[in-house]
Design a protein around this motif. Structure first.
Motif, PDB file in Angstrom:
ATOM      1  N   LEU A 188      -2.539   4.780   6.582  1.00 49.59           N
ATOM      2  CA  LEU A 188      -1.883   5.478   5.479  1.00 49.59           C
ATOM      3  C   LEU A 188      -0.532   6.056   5.877  1.00 49.59           C
ATOM      4  O   LEU A 188       0.190   6.585   5.027  1.00 49.59           O
ATOM      5  CB  LEU A 188      -2.796   6.590   4.951  1.00 49.59           C
ATOM      6  N   SER A 189      -0.181   5.945   7.154  1.00 48.71           N
ATOM      7  CA  SER A 189       1.171   6.327   7.560  1.00 48.71           C
ATOM      8  C   SER A 189       2.224   5.408   6.951  1.00 48.71           C
ATOM      9  O   SER A 189       3.424   5.726   6.986  1.00 48.71           O
ATOM     10  CB  SER A 189       1.290   6.298   9.093  1.00 48.71           C
ATOM     11  N   CYS A 190       1.780   4.293   6.361  1.00 51.55           N
ATOM     12  CA  CYS A 190       2.715   3.414   5.648  1.00 51.55           C
ATOM     13  C   CYS A 190       3.368   4.132   4.475  1.00 51.55           C
ATOM     14  O   CYS A 190       4.354   3.645   3.911  1.00 51.55           O
ATOM     15  CB  CYS A 190       2.002   2.151   5.173  1.00 51.55           C
ATOM     16  N   LEU A 191       2.806   5.279   4.105  1.00 46.50           N
ATOM     17  CA  LEU A 191       3.423   6.112   3.077  1.00 46.50           C
ATOM     18  C   LEU A 191       4.880   6.411   3.421  1.00 46.50           C
ATOM     19  O   LEU A 191       5.728   6.542   2.525  1.00 46.50           O
ATOM     20  CB  LEU A 191       2.621   7.416   2.941  1.00 46.50           C
ATOM     21  N   PHE A 192       5.187   6.517   4.706  1.00 42.90           N
ATOM     22  CA  PHE A 192       6.529   6.913   5.137  1.00 42.90           C
ATOM     23  C   PHE A 192       7.400   5.733   5.560  1.00 42.90           C
ATOM     24  O   PHE A 192       8.534   5.933   5.990  1.00 42.90           O
ATOM     25  CB  PHE A 192       6.403   7.898   6.305  1.00 42.90           C
ATOM     26  N   SER A 193       6.881   4.526   5.475  1.00 41.40           N
ATOM     27  CA  SER A 193       7.666   3.353   5.883  1.00 41.40           C
ATOM     28  C   SER A 193       8.553   2.889   4.733  1.00 41.40           C
ATOM     29  O   SER A 193       8.202   3.034   3.564  1.00 41.40           O
ATOM     30  CB  SER A 193       6.732   2.218   6.303  1.00 41.40           C
TER      31      SER A 193
ATOM     32  N   VAL B  70       0.841  -1.208   0.000  1.00 41.79           N
ATOM     33  CA  VAL B  70       0.000   0.000   0.000  1.00 41.79           C
ATOM     34  C   VAL B  70       0.870   1.251   0.000  1.00 41.79           C
ATOM     35  O   VAL B  70       0.616   2.205  -0.749  1.00 41.79           O
ATOM     36  CB  VAL B  70      -0.947  -0.018   1.216  1.00 41.79           C
ATOM     37  N   GLY B  71       1.910   1.275   0.829  1.00 40.93           N
ATOM     38  CA  GLY B  71       2.779   2.444   0.893  1.00 40.93           C
ATOM     39  C   GLY B  71       3.547   2.668  -0.386  1.00 40.93           C
ATOM     40  O   GLY B  71       3.675   3.811  -0.856  1.00 40.93           O
ATOM     41  N   PHE B  72       4.065   1.594  -0.968  1.00 38.80           N
ATOM     42  CA  PHE B  72       4.835   1.713  -2.214  1.00 38.80           C
ATOM     43  C   PHE B  72       3.987   2.331  -3.320  1.00 38.80           C
ATOM     44  O   PHE B  72       4.416   3.273  -4.014  1.00 38.80           O
ATOM     45  CB  PHE B  72       5.327   0.322  -2.633  1.00 38.80           C
TER      46      PHE B  72
END
Length: 545
Positions: free
Chosen positions: A203-208, A82-84
């Motif tokens: 949606l903080s996975c955006l930064f992982s 999701v983040g990628f």
């Protein structure tokens, strides 16, 4: 078709039925309010936008849907996927919008499409961003198997568009009003969709940052092949509209778009299957369940042919009545292109689920080659025929291009590793279609009242077609109930009981009676044909010079 896939199909089909109804009500209204010329400009702008968005979104949406559906043991797999793709979606949408604004400001858009259309492209630039997040959110939900959320969002999108666009167009906003409806609806769906995704994966996975073992190269390779595939598909959808705008007047584009709209109604079930199969069959491929995949593909091909063929025959029989009633008397020129488009639309309908199953494996080389061959045929024929024959040439070219998709993708499927024709029964299905066409067309011709014909012919034609399909063996008696058994109870349970009773009692006897049934069908068809000729002959003889 297993129950999990079937439940996804039911969710998608249910949403598509609602969207189809809303589209069926709003499209002729927009055609009347805008007029044929402005409706043609609007259709042209959407075609250009769809082609442009291929490079912005197709790799993102196909990729997130496929890789989320794969059952991988890697830690935090869903969050990393999701983040990628969220990072990729943001980057591409911003670049895409800026590029469109710059191209419009420096005059490239005006030189390519005409100065009268330039101002619309600023709205399209904003739509690039909102449409990107709308599609990303919906496809992410589908990758999680959450069609119960992703498909209602399509309804929200369509209803939101109609609620905004129709009043604005009615008040005189014209094409700007229609584009504003697209912009508001996509913004609303993007906001709701992202909120639903956030409930499943933050949606903080955006930064992982995923580990080095995360398959970035595989994902980017799939993305590039997806872009190539979608570009070729979109050329089949839109090259005719773009070329017609170049060589004919906008009113011809509007009438041709009206014909396309009706022809594309044939696709709502195949498109639902295509939507679900990409991520659903990814799991089957990962488990190497090849026999199940071939069985699913061939039965889907047969059911798709039967459902789409009866719709095509009914639409052809009612074209002279339906088009003027639906779009108005000004759309009468759309009748001939519609009839020319129907055979190819049937072929494209058959190709859609086959393509989706190939996409599910992730081996896109052969599907891209198959789609490319059909796209080349389509472009060459459009370039050859449109300057001479206008929208009729476009209809012939597009129909041939559409139809060739089925042939090329059957070849592609065998190379990918499955057989979509093992239980397709194409010969029997074609025979059922030919035999049923006579009575359906006769019934349509015999009913003088157009509204009565629209009410009677579709259900009666469906019954006639099913009877012929059962008699020639294109459809087994238990199969309709097998499909219904996948529906929620109590309908599913009752249908399953009937299916079991039919399957247990008479397979051998049905095979023994197949020849007798076929002879009966041929005789019945000849009788109906004779009556048809008699009716036509008496009608011609009664006409006074």
């Amino acid at each position: 078709m297993n129950r999990s896939i079937a439940s996804g199909v039911v969710s998608v089909v249910s949403a598509k039925v609602v969207v189809l109804v809303v589209t069926a009500l709003s499209t002729p209204l927009l055609y009347r309010l805008l007029g044929a010329a402005a409706f043609g400009e609007y259709a042209f702008l959407l075609s250009v936008f769809a082609i442009y968005m291929i490079f912005v979104s197709s790799g993102v949406t196909d990729g997130v849907r496929k890789f989320l559906a794969e059952d991988r043991a890697a830690a935090n797999w869903s969050e990393h996927v999701v983040g990628f793709y969220l990072r990729l979606a943001i980057t591409l949408s911003v670049l895409g919008a800026l590029l469109l604004v710059v191209a419009t400001r420096v005059g490239l858009v005006g030189r390519a499409f005409g100065s009268e259309l330039t101002s619309y492209f600023y709205v399209l630039a904003a739509l690039v961003v909102t449409a990107q997040f709308r599609d990303y959110a919906r496809k992410t939900l589908m990758g999680f198997g959450l069609e119960r959320y992703s498909e209602p969002l399509k309804i929200v999108d369509k209803v939101g568009f109609v609620v905004v666009a129709v009043p604005l167009v009615y008040l005189g906003a014209g094409v700007f009003g229609a584009l504003a409806g697209q912009l508001v609806a996509s913004t609303l769906v993007a906001a709701i969709g992202l909120a639903l995704v956030h409930r499943r994966v933050s949606l903080s996975c955006l930064f992982s940052r995923p580990t080095e073992r995360f398959p970035r190269r595989q994902m980017l390779t799939f993305n590039s092949m997806s872009i190539a595939l979608v570009f070729l598909l979109m050329s089949l959808y839109h090259i005719d509209i773009v070329m017609l705008q170049r060589f004919t007047e906008s009113s011809a584009v509007g009438n041709y778009k009206a014909a396309l709209t009706l022809a594309e109604f044939l696709w709502f079930i195949p498109m639902a299957l295509q939507t679900v199969f990409v991520h659903s069959t990814s799991e089957l491929w990962s488990q190497n369940r090849l026999r199940e995949i071939s069985d699913l593909a061939s039965r889907t091909t047969r059911y798709t042919f039967l459902l789409t063929a009866v719709m095509a025959v009914g639409l052809a029989a009612l074209a002279d009545i339906a088009v003027p009633i639906y779009f108005g008397a000004d759309a009468t020129p759309a009748i001939a292109p519609l009839l020319l488009l129907l055979p190819g639309s049937l072929g494209f309908a058959l190709a859609r689920p086959i393509l989706a199953i190939s996409q599910g494996k992730g081996m896109l080389r052969y599907p891209v080659a198959a789609t490319g061959a059909a796209a080349v045929i389509n472009v060459v024929l459009n370039v050859t025929l449109i300057p001479r024959f206008g929208m009729h040439g476009a209809a012939v070219a597009t129909s041939v291009g559409y139809g060739s998709m089925f042939l090329f993708h059957c070849w592609s499927a065998r190379l990918v590793g499955f057989d979509p024709l093992s239980d397709a029964r194409l010969g029997r299905s074609i025979l059922a279609t030919v035999l049923a066409a006579g009575p359906i067309v006769t019934l349509s011709t015999a009913i003088g009242n157009p509204w009565l014909a629209l009410a009677v012919v579709p259900p009666a034609g469906f019954v006639i077609f099913v009877v012929f399909a059962l008699l020639v063996g294109a459809l087994d008696p238990a199969e309709p109930f097998e499909v219904l058994s996948t529906f929620p109870d109590p309908l599913g349970a009752k249908a399953d009981a009937i299916r079991g009773w039919l399957a247990a009692g008479g397979t051998k006897q049905r095979e023994q009676n197949r020849l007798h049934s076929l002879l009966f069908v041929v005789g019945l068809s000849l009788l109906v044909s004779g009556l048809t000729l008699g009716l036509l002959g008496s009608g011609i003889g009664s006409v006074t010079p």
